[in-house]
Enzyme design. Structure first.
Site, PDB file in Angstrom:
ATOM      1  N   SER A  39      -1.031 -63.447   4.544  1.00 26.17           N
ATOM      2  CA  SER A  39      -1.166 -63.324   6.002  1.00 26.17           C
ATOM      3  C   SER A  39      -0.107 -64.068   6.791  1.00 26.17           C
ATOM      4  O   SER A  39      -0.113 -64.021   8.030  1.00 26.17           O
ATOM      5  CB  SER A  39      -2.551 -63.793   6.444  1.00 26.17           C
ATOM      6  OG  SER A  39      -3.525 -62.828   6.119  1.00 26.17           O
ATOM      7  N   LYS A  91       1.616 -62.107   9.410  1.00 28.79           N
ATOM      8  CA  LYS A  91       1.152 -61.936  10.789  1.00 28.79           C
ATOM      9  C   LYS A  91       2.000 -62.710  11.790  1.00 28.79           C
ATOM     10  O   LYS A  91       1.905 -62.465  13.003  1.00 28.79           O
ATOM     11  CB  LYS A  91      -0.318 -62.327  10.881  1.00 28.79           C
ATOM     12  CG  LYS A  91      -1.245 -61.398  10.080  1.00 28.79           C
ATOM     13  CD  LYS A  91      -2.695 -61.781  10.246  1.00 28.79           C
ATOM     14  CE  LYS A  91      -3.621 -60.759   9.584  1.00 28.79           C
ATOM     15  NZ  LYS A  91      -3.907 -61.062   8.174  1.00 28.79           N
ATOM     16  N   SER A 125      -7.031 -64.521  11.480  1.00 31.39           N
ATOM     17  CA  SER A 125      -6.309 -63.692  10.514  1.00 31.39           C
ATOM     18  C   SER A 125      -6.940 -62.313  10.345  1.00 31.39           C
ATOM     19  O   SER A 125      -6.995 -61.764   9.240  1.00 31.39           O
ATOM     20  CB  SER A 125      -6.238 -64.405   9.152  1.00 31.39           C
ATOM     21  OG  SER A 125      -5.142 -63.940   8.399  1.00 31.39           O
TER      22      SER A 125
END
Length: 381
Positions: free
Chosen positions: A65, A68, A120
């Protein structure tokens, strides 16, 4: 005779741009060795873009993640934060971490970005991508364009969430550079330092309430970001940032079981051994010449490095387009033979000196001079 006068004139200019460099000091003790449990790691100074520490920093790896970070900055730069984003079937059904969006639910892009970075949410990532990019695939194209623009040679994206996929990877150094870039954006900077965020919930009587998963915000003095990550294949990944004394650092670790402790050591190492120092400040006169420094330049020197600082002046010839636009040249700054930055040189009474600064490192490490009509002095010291 005239040629000799010109040479003497340029030598005088060179001597005038020393800008009060410090006298040489005795050789300093080297900084202690920094070690982490990470397979890949990097530490960067945000203002200068200098990589202060790197271990397998250019090795392409799964980044989970941490993806992101790219999703957020691309959405901020290409989207309208006040837009209401409708959740598609594809977004609502996205696997992995979630903020539990429902099909047809509408939320502002701004609030979705908080759900993306604090919790997330893979559903938030997909909804953002479809709205800003027209489709998830279109948004991924924007992500890879941004990576190319930033020179992230060891990164490639296949989705906006960071779910493991063939051809989806990044490196510790690339993530450090990306995050240093993103933290220059005030919206991104505000989101990633937020510990708690509420957002309207159209499905229930109570609002969404999101707590940031990044424990560094409470564990480390001055911590102000950025993003956690984990998949079964990528293992633990973390990007953290902290600010002290006007300096901001970013630490990155990939596949690190002890990341919370490693990041505290990495950040403290950077603050202790690479303090940010001013080289020149905007408006500072170039002694003996009708010029002024056009941008403040600061750099994180290790002990003993500042004594190796030197500069080279490049002048723009009168009558060129660049000169007519207010440019007079640039000062390139070096530690030994390595160029560390550049400051433009302007007429101290001209309009250009009053314009906002541009970050030196983000523009390729120097002030861009238009082609033609340039001449250089001898390097100083």
């Amino acid at each position: 005779m005239r040629l000799a006068c010109i040479r003497n004139r340029l030598a005088a200019v060179a001597a005038s741009v020393m800008l009060l460099l410090p006298a040489a000091a005795a050789a300093a003790e080297p900084a202690p060795e920094l070690k982490t449990g990470a397979e890949g790691a990097a530490l960067i100074d945000v203002e200068s873009g200098r990589i202060l520490y790197s271990h397998n920093g250019d090795k392409p790896m799964l980044i989970a993640s941490l993806t992101k970070i790219m999703t957020a900055i691309v959405a901020i730069e290409h989207g309208n934060l006040s837009d209401m984003v409708e959740t598609s079937v594809r977004a609502a059904g996205k696997e992995g971490s979630s903020i539990y969006l429902r099909r047809g639910e509408k939320m502002s892009l701004h609030n979705l970005l908080y759900g993306l970075m604090l919790r997330s949410g893979n559903d938030a990532a997909t909804a953002i991508a479809e709205h800003v990019g027209g489709s998830e695939e279109g948004f991924v194209h924007l992500m890879n364009d941004k990576a190319e623009m930033l020179g992230l040679a060891n990164s490639h994206f296949m989705n906006p969430s960071g779910l493991d996929a063939e051809g989806h990877y990044g490196s510790a150094n690339d993530l450090a550079k990306l995050t240093a870039y993103a933290l220059r954006n005030p919206v991104f900077k505000e989101i990633v330092k937020t510990k708690h965020k509420s957002a309207p919930n159209p499905n229930d009587k109570w609002d969404y309430l999101w707590k940031n998963k990044n424990k560094m915000l409470s564990m480390y003095e001055g911590a102000d970001g950025v993003k956690t990550g984990y998949t079964k294949k990528a293992l633990r990944c973390l990007v953290s940032s902290a600010s002290r004394g006007g300096q901001q650092l970013v630490a990155v670790t990939l596949r690190d079981r002890d990341d919370w402790n490693d990041h505290q050591r990495m950040l403290s190492f950077g603050f202790d051994h690479y303090p940010l120092s001013e080289i020149a400040h905007k408006g500072q006169p170039v002694s003996g010449y009708p010029l002024a420094v056009g941008r403040t330049l600061r750099y994180p020197f290790a002990e003993g490095e500042k004594e190796q600082l030197r500069s080279k002046l490049t002048l723009v010839s009168a009558g060129t387009a660049a000169y007519l636009l207010g440019e007079r040249g640039s000062l390139d700054w070096f530690v030994g033979d390595e160029k560390i930055g550049s400051t433009p040189v302007y007429d101290p009474n001209g309009a250009r000196i009053g314009l906002p600064d541009k970050p030196a490192w983000a523009a390729g490490g120097r002030a861009a001079l238009r082609a033609g009509g340039q001449r250089e002095t001898e390097a100083i010291r």
